[in-house]
Design a protein around this motif. Structure first.
Motif, mmCIF file in Angstrom:
data_model
loop_
_atom_site.group_PDB
_atom_site.id
_atom_site.type_symbol
_atom_site.label_atom_id
_atom_site.label_comp_id
_atom_site.label_asym_id
_atom_site.label_seq_id
_atom_site.Cartn_x
_atom_site.Cartn_y
_atom_site.Cartn_z
ATOM 1 N N TRP A 429 0.811 -1.252 0.008
ATOM 2 C CA TRP A 429 -0.014 -0.133 -0.075
ATOM 3 C C TRP A 429 0.931 1.362 0.246
ATOM 4 C CZ3 TRP A 429 0.246 3.699 3.979
ATOM 5 C CH2 TRP A 429 -0.900 4.549 3.997
ATOM 6 N N ARG A 430 1.938 1.140 0.772
ATOM 7 C CA ARG A 430 3.005 2.299 0.691
ATOM 8 C C ARG A 430 3.462 2.603 -0.573
ATOM 9 N NH1 ARG A 430 4.361 6.282 0.595
ATOM 10 N NH2 ARG A 430 5.904 7.538 1.709
ATOM 11 N N ALA A 431 4.001 1.642 -1.358
ATOM 12 C CA ALA A 431 4.727 1.873 -2.464
ATOM 13 C C ALA A 431 3.654 2.121 -3.623
ATOM 14 C CB ALA A 431 5.458 0.495 -2.623
ATOM 15 N N ALA A 432 2.357 1.737 -3.481
ATOM 16 C CA ALA A 432 1.436 1.803 -4.429
ATOM 17 C C ALA A 432 0.762 3.337 -4.618
ATOM 18 C CB ALA A 432 0.654 0.860 -4.795
ATOM 19 N N ARG A 433 0.201 3.446 -3.350
ATOM 20 C CA ARG A 433 -0.999 4.595 -3.251
ATOM 21 C C ARG A 433 -0.609 5.402 -2.070
ATOM 22 N NH1 ARG A 433 -6.261 1.470 -2.261
ATOM 23 N NH2 ARG A 433 -7.065 3.714 -2.425
ATOM 24 N N ASP A 434 -1.431 6.765 -2.203
ATOM 25 C CA ASP A 434 -1.439 7.583 -1.108
ATOM 26 C C ASP A 434 0.099 8.233 -0.654
ATOM 27 O OD1 ASP A 434 -4.012 7.591 -1.163
ATOM 28 O OD2 ASP A 434 -4.134 6.038 0.767
ATOM 29 N N ARG A 435 0.450 8.896 -1.580
ATOM 30 C CA ARG A 435 1.943 9.696 -1.363
ATOM 31 C C ARG A 435 1.374 10.927 -1.008
ATOM 32 N NH1 ARG A 435 6.045 7.058 -4.150
ATOM 33 N NH2 ARG A 435 5.480 5.375 -5.472
ATOM 34 N N ALA A 436 0.381 11.607 -0.644
ATOM 35 C CA ALA A 436 0.409 12.932 -0.430
ATOM 36 C C ALA A 436 0.442 13.124 1.082
ATOM 37 C CB ALA A 436 -1.021 13.099 -0.834
ATOM 38 N N PRO A 437 -0.378 12.179 2.006
ATOM 39 C CA PRO A 437 -0.495 12.698 3.479
ATOM 40 C C PRO A 437 0.665 12.830 4.002
ATOM 41 C CG PRO A 437 -1.916 10.977 3.151
ATOM 42 C CD PRO A 437 -1.071 10.907 1.621
ATOM 43 N N ILE A 438 0.953 13.818 5.075
ATOM 44 C CA ILE A 438 2.209 14.066 5.932
ATOM 45 C C ILE A 438 2.657 13.239 6.551
ATOM 46 C CG2 ILE A 438 1.978 16.706 5.358
ATOM 47 C CD1 ILE A 438 0.888 17.046 8.055
ATOM 48 N N TRP A 439 1.656 12.389 7.292
ATOM 49 C CA TRP A 439 2.135 11.283 7.982
ATOM 50 C C TRP A 439 2.472 9.855 7.578
ATOM 51 C CZ3 TRP A 439 -1.136 7.470 6.410
ATOM 52 C CH2 TRP A 439 -2.180 8.022 5.872
ATOM 53 N N LYS A 440 2.731 9.939 6.145
ATOM 54 C CA LYS A 440 2.973 8.632 5.283
ATOM 55 C C LYS A 440 4.440 8.260 5.825
ATOM 56 C CE LYS A 440 4.617 11.337 1.445
ATOM 57 N NZ LYS A 440 4.498 12.434 1.942
ATOM 58 N N SER A 441 5.379 8.941 5.994
ATOM 59 C CA SER A 441 6.721 8.707 6.398
ATOM 60 C C SER A 441 6.991 7.897 7.581
ATOM 61 C CB SER A 441 7.638 10.054 6.279
ATOM 62 O OG SER A 441 7.592 10.758 4.933
#
Length: 593
Positions: A429-441
């Motif tokens: 999921w992390r590699a394929a989608r939702d790159r925008a949210p600032i909490w993603k890292s």
């Protein structure tokens, strides 16, 4: 003039982290380690021993004793919480699980206080992102929620939090109370009564858990921060300062009345000798929050140095600075660092709006490799324990943990498989989608830390119990004593050993030198041969050496009272020969004198 904020955040970047996912992550982090585990040496079992003594009415509430010894620190609240839980627990609930319930609640309080504290700090005027000319910037509630999610993820990701936050100790109580103080000071402009309640509970709880100096310093520093906080009316600030002063004074008087003040600062020479180990501790204990916190300090440096007194930066900086100073000047350093983790996580969250995409990708790749390799190693060693293949890991386990017999448990395997499968799905999921949210890292670091902790507390739990608890050693003591041993004198045992013998072995212990004519004597290996008048060595016949399976330097010596003295002045070997004729060694009894 107010310096421009470095946070540039769009509304798309603050899309919320699903609540069910956050709750599942927190549950997977909190529950393992509190359920199904034996008390480990030495802080865990020692605190548990005091709780049992209080719950059974064997010691006074304001001066608890364990084997005639008071606690090492002046903390009372942790023992009270565990004793109350033991007294209220139903009969079918095991004692160690019942005593852990309030401490699990304290960890939950820590996570909640960190989330809400960061949320209200992010609502501060100085923390808001840049307003765009044509709109589209993040609105304050969504921005604050995303920052709070990031802080909670950063806290869970800290490597030093896992074990210490699952112990029954005063340090977990201090962590929860400092988190309450952090929330109280962060939410003061928004939640008056909740902040007041958290302030009183945090300050008094911190004092009763053995940290009155930390409570006083936090209170005094917070008064200064509140006085210089922007955006509040002067009258309201003054009322909060007076409230802080009153609660701080009440906590100080309570500590003075209970004689809890104690000088714990180590000498400068001792600090200098341990600087390398301290540097290593600082490197891994707060990872990955501390690099992000340093980035926050750099990117928000203008706001920190301005005269506006921005609470969202100065408040967590003050908490982190006190924790770091305590780690440098007191021991144990890791326990002193623990209360600073909620503020460190909040400080790390304010780095998220300023991170470049390349930095976020670097964090993701490092986290993916590190935690995937760690999980693979845990699985490989577990398979080796169960099947004997691969042979080398199985041989290493047999060497490091002799007498350990692996047992298959479907109840432990099921959550381990589920957590590993969810980790694989999360990576996809992390590699394929939702790159925008600032909490993603911080999703992968927090999830990877939770995965590693859950695997250790399921697949490796029998091995860790065998290696880190006193259970195997106490069982060997009980077997050597035989049925109905009566009272047992003890010599040189520390608090953890006394607690383990009383709980695991249900033995009646008496300090050596008393009037009781016990037929057995248990001595710590380092306390024999005995000198002085406490024990007459000629009256005791050596019976056995009882080591901990995973530590040759931690062994007990068992003696039986002789009907008459035969001139024996030291332990005798199992073949009847005098131990003085045998060479010293880790596997043999100490020589008599």
């Amino acid at each position: 003039m107010t310096p421009p904020t470095p946070a540039i955040v769009t509304q798309q970047a603050v899309s919320p982290l699903p609540r069910w996912a956050l709750l599942l992550l927190c549950s997977a982090y909190v529950v393992p380690g509190f359920v199904g585990r034996e008390p480990w040496k030495s802080a865990d079992i020692t605190a548990f021993g005091y709780m049992l003594a209080l719950a059974r009415g064997q010691t006074p509430w304001f001066g608890p004793l364990l084997g005639g010894m008071p606690p090492e620190s002046e903390s009372l609240l942790p023992y009270w919480l565990g004793a109350w839980a033991l007294q209220l627990a139903p009969p079918w609930l095991s004692a160690e699980l019942a005593a852990r319930i309030p401490f699990a609640a304290l960890l939950v309080v820590t996570l909640l206080a960190t989330w809400y504290g960061t949320y209200y700090l992010a609502r501060s005027p100085g923390a808001q992102p840049v307003a765009f000319a044509f709109g589209g910037e993040a609105n304050p509630p969504d921005y604050a929620r995303a920052m709070a999610d990031g802080a909670l993820l950063a806290l869970i990701a800290c490597l030093g939090l896992a074990q210490l936050s699952h112990e029954m100790s005063s340090h977990l109580v201090q962590l929860g109370c400092v988190a309450l103080l952090f929330f109280a000071l962060a939410a003061m402009p928004h939640r008056r009564w909740a902040s007041a309640l958290a302030l009183v509970l945090g300050m008094l709880g911190l004092t009763l858990s053995g940290a009155p100096a930390l409570a006083a310093l936090l209170g005094v520093g917070s008064m200064v921060l509140v006085l210089h906080a922007p955006g509040d009316q002067s009258g309201r600030r003054l009322r909060w300062v007076l409230a802080l002063a009153a609660v701080t004074l009440a906590a100080a008087l309570l500590a003075w009345g209970l004689q809890c003040w104690r000088w714990r600062i180590v000498s400068a020479d001792a600090v200098g000798k341990e600087w390398q180990s301290l540097a290593r501790l600082l490197l891994w204990f707060g990872w990955p929050a501390w690099p992000l916190a340093l980035w926050t300090v750099w990117r928000w440096r203008r706001q920190i140095l301005s005269r506006q007194g921005h609470r969202h930066l100065l408040l967590p900086l003050w908490f982190c600075a006190l924790s770091l100073a305590a780690a440098i000047t007191t021991r144990p350093a890791d326990r002193a660092l623990l209360p600073g983790l909620p503020a460190l996580a909040a400080l790390a969250a304010f780095a998220l709006p300023t991170l470049r995409r390349s930095v976020g990708a670097l964090i993701d790749w490092f986290t993916l490799l590190f935690f995937s390799a760690s999980a693979l190693a845990i699985w490989v060693i577990w398979i080796a324990m169960q099947t004997g293949f691969p042979a080398k890991p199985a041989a290493n386990v047999a060497k490091l943990a002799p007498d350990f017999v692996p047992q298959f448990s479907a109840l432990a395997l099921a959550p381990a498989l589920a957590a590993t499968a969810l980790w694989c799905l999360l990576v996809w999921w992390r590699a394929a989608r939702d790159r925008a949210p600032i909490w993603k890292s911080l999703v992968l670091p927090a999830s990877g830390a939770t995965l590693g902790w859950l695997l250790l507390m399921t697949l490796w739990l029998p091995l860790l119990d065998h290696a880190r608890s006193y259970g195997p050693q106490v069982r060997s003591v009980v077997a050597a004593l035989g049925p109905a041993p009566g009272c047992i004198q003890t010599l040189g045992l520390h608090r953890g050993q006394v607690a383990a013998l009383q709980y695991h072995g249900r033995l009646a212990l008496q300090p050596a030198g008393g009037a009781d004519a016990c037929q057995w004597l248990l001595a710590d290996g380092a306390a024999w041969p005995v000198s002085g008048r406490m024990v007459d060595a000629a009256l005791w016949k050596f019976e056995a050496i009882l080591p901990r399976p995973t530590d040759n330097n931690d062994h007990l010596l068992l003696f039986h009272r002789m009907a008459a003295a035969h001139g024996t002045d030291g332990p005798r070997g199992s073949d009847g020969s005098d131990g003085a004729d045998e060479p010293d060694g880790p596997d043999g009894p100490p020589r008599g004198r």
